[in-house]
Design a protein around this motif. Structure first.
Motif, mmCIF file in Angstrom:
data_model
loop_
_atom_site.group_PDB
_atom_site.id
_atom_site.type_symbol
_atom_site.label_atom_id
_atom_site.label_comp_id
_atom_site.label_asym_id
_atom_site.label_seq_id
_atom_site.Cartn_x
_atom_site.Cartn_y
_atom_site.Cartn_z
ATOM 1 N N GLY A 131 34.066 83.869 -30.198
ATOM 2 C CA GLY A 131 33.582 82.580 -29.713
ATOM 3 C C GLY A 131 32.942 82.635 -28.340
ATOM 4 N N GLY A 132 33.565 83.370 -27.414
ATOM 5 C CA GLY A 132 33.020 83.471 -26.071
ATOM 6 C C GLY A 132 31.674 84.158 -26.044
ATOM 7 N N LEU A 133 31.501 85.140 -26.918
ATOM 8 C CA LEU A 133 30.226 85.849 -27.008
ATOM 9 C C LEU A 133 29.163 84.958 -27.630
ATOM 10 N N LEU A 134 29.492 84.323 -28.740
ATOM 11 C CA LEU A 134 28.521 83.546 -29.497
ATOM 12 C C LEU A 134 28.067 82.284 -28.767
ATOM 13 N N ALA A 135 28.970 81.604 -28.089
ATOM 14 C CA ALA A 135 28.628 80.295 -27.518
ATOM 15 C C ALA A 135 28.727 80.217 -25.998
ATOM 16 N N GLY A 136 29.044 81.331 -25.351
ATOM 17 C CA GLY A 136 29.290 81.276 -23.909
ATOM 18 C C GLY A 136 28.065 81.110 -23.044
ATOM 19 N N PHE A 137 26.923 81.636 -23.473
ATOM 20 C CA PHE A 137 25.697 81.614 -22.681
ATOM 21 C C PHE A 137 25.919 82.158 -21.270
ATOM 22 N N GLY A 138 26.551 83.348 -21.261
ATOM 23 C CA GLY A 138 26.757 84.064 -20.015
ATOM 24 C C GLY A 138 25.919 85.328 -20.012
ATOM 25 N N PRO A 139 26.306 86.333 -19.252
ATOM 26 C CA PRO A 139 25.526 87.571 -19.150
ATOM 27 C C PRO A 139 25.354 88.306 -20.481
ATOM 28 N N ARG A 140 26.217 88.016 -21.461
ATOM 29 C CA ARG A 140 26.128 88.705 -22.755
ATOM 30 C C ARG A 140 25.291 87.934 -23.776
ATOM 31 N N LEU A 141 24.482 86.996 -23.323
ATOM 32 C CA LEU A 141 23.682 86.182 -24.231
ATOM 33 C C LEU A 141 22.796 87.042 -25.129
ATOM 34 N N GLY A 142 22.095 87.999 -24.541
ATOM 35 C CA GLY A 142 21.229 88.872 -25.331
ATOM 36 C C GLY A 142 22.027 89.674 -26.343
ATOM 37 N N GLU A 143 23.195 90.133 -25.926
ATOM 38 C CA GLU A 143 24.069 90.890 -26.817
ATOM 39 C C GLU A 143 24.489 90.041 -28.013
ATOM 40 N N ALA A 144 24.786 88.763 -27.757
ATOM 41 C CA ALA A 144 25.190 87.851 -28.835
ATOM 42 C C ALA A 144 24.065 87.677 -29.851
ATOM 43 N N ALA A 145 22.838 87.497 -29.362
ATOM 44 C CA ALA A 145 21.688 87.320 -30.252
ATOM 45 C C ALA A 145 21.443 88.564 -31.095
ATOM 46 N N VAL A 146 21.570 89.738 -30.482
ATOM 47 C CA VAL A 146 21.354 90.997 -31.210
ATOM 48 C C VAL A 146 22.427 91.188 -32.281
#
Length: 292
Positions: A266-281
């Motif tokens: 959840g934190g990765l998918l919806a957090g919109f933090g530094p890992r945003l690009g990682e979530a999209a990939v």
């Protein structure tokens, strides 16, 4: 003899000057270290917590909210204060913070005013749910910490997004937020998950409304998603994939017929933090795999 004495004198003077210079340098380093150690940060937003940690200030975090799940180590070193709506001034003050970082989302205005009145430095950021908004948040948090090493975090987002690959047929994705079988909501437009679905090359199966609404069989049939997307925790709360397939209407959708379910952190998918690009990939990769 006088010449030898002068040489000795100059040698001693040079040694003394060098020693003093080194002592001053060490004193400055020690002072700088002490400043870092005395910084006590409370972060009331998962994305902010990620930024603070990524900038090298994780050890200064003494308290976090319930959305601060990454990095995982922060939960063992900082106190979990719960949801921002229910945090009390007393609980915060017990941690003796010197800096409180938060966003204006779901925040209790009275809590912030009381904390500011106590003399604690409070920084409240406006988090825009977009790529540019995330980069801006990173820069603002970094500036608050007097840290100029944030451009790499911004560039990492762009570099990751560049790895998102086209999907031959754009999949319709339905995100279901679940907290048990009796608490099921679907995401409309303009939610963090909706934005990540688009960044990953998918299409939100629901476009008739914004934000979240209760899941109904009618909504399932109307959206007819190719893939159902959930948080790991949400999928677990309904008993896994078998629990999803028992929801009325799911078996009538393409996702239900083809058993296409994707679960992500959840934190990765919806957090919109530094890992945003990682979530999209990550979502893009899973969508392409499910399209086979």
């Amino acid at each position: 003899m006088k010449k030898i004495s002068l040489i000795v004198f100059f040698a001693i003077s040079l040694f003394t000057a060098t020693s003093c210079k080194n002592d001053v340098s060490k004193t400055e380093e020690t002072t700088a270290e002490q400043k870092i150690e005395t910084q006590r940060i409370i972060s009331l937003n998962g994305a902010i917590t990620e930024v603070v940690a990524a900038l090298g200030h994780e050890k200064e975090i003494v308290g976090v909210d319930v959305t601060s799940t990454y990095p995982e180590t922060v939960k063992s070193t900082a106190k979990d204060l719960g949801h921002v709506r229910s945090i009390s001034v007393e609980t915060v003050m017990e941690l003796k913070p010197t800096l409180i970082l938060a966003t204006d989302k779901d925040l209790n205005p009275t809590l912030i005013e009381n904390l500011k009145a106590s003399g604690i430095t409070v920084k409240v950021f406006s988090q825009d749910i977009s790529v540019d908004g995330t980069k801006k948040l990173i820069a603002e948090v970094a500036n608050t910490l007097n840290n100029n090493n944030y451009e790499k975090l911004q560039n990492d987002i762009d570099n990751d997004l560049a790895q998102v690959k086209p999907i031959e047929k754009t999949p319709k994705v339905l995100f279901i937020y679940a907290r048990g079988a009796n608490m099921l909501m679907v995401s409309g437009t303009n939610t963090p998950v909706d934005k990540v679905i688009t960044l990953a090359g998918g299409q939100n199966a629901v476009s008739e409304f914004e934000d979240y609404k209760p899941l109904t069989p009618e909504a399932l049939l109307q959206g007819n998603p190719d893939v159902i997307l959930m948080f790991d925790s949400g999928l677990g709360s309904v008993g896994g994939p078998n629990g999803i397939f028992k929801i009325p209407g799911v078996d009538k959708t393409n996702a239900g017929k083809n058993k296409k379910i994707i679960a992500m952190d959840g934190g990765l998918l919806a957090g919109f933090g530094p890992r945003l690009g990682e979530a999209a990939v990550q979502l893009n990769t899973l969508l392409r795999e499910n399209a086979k």
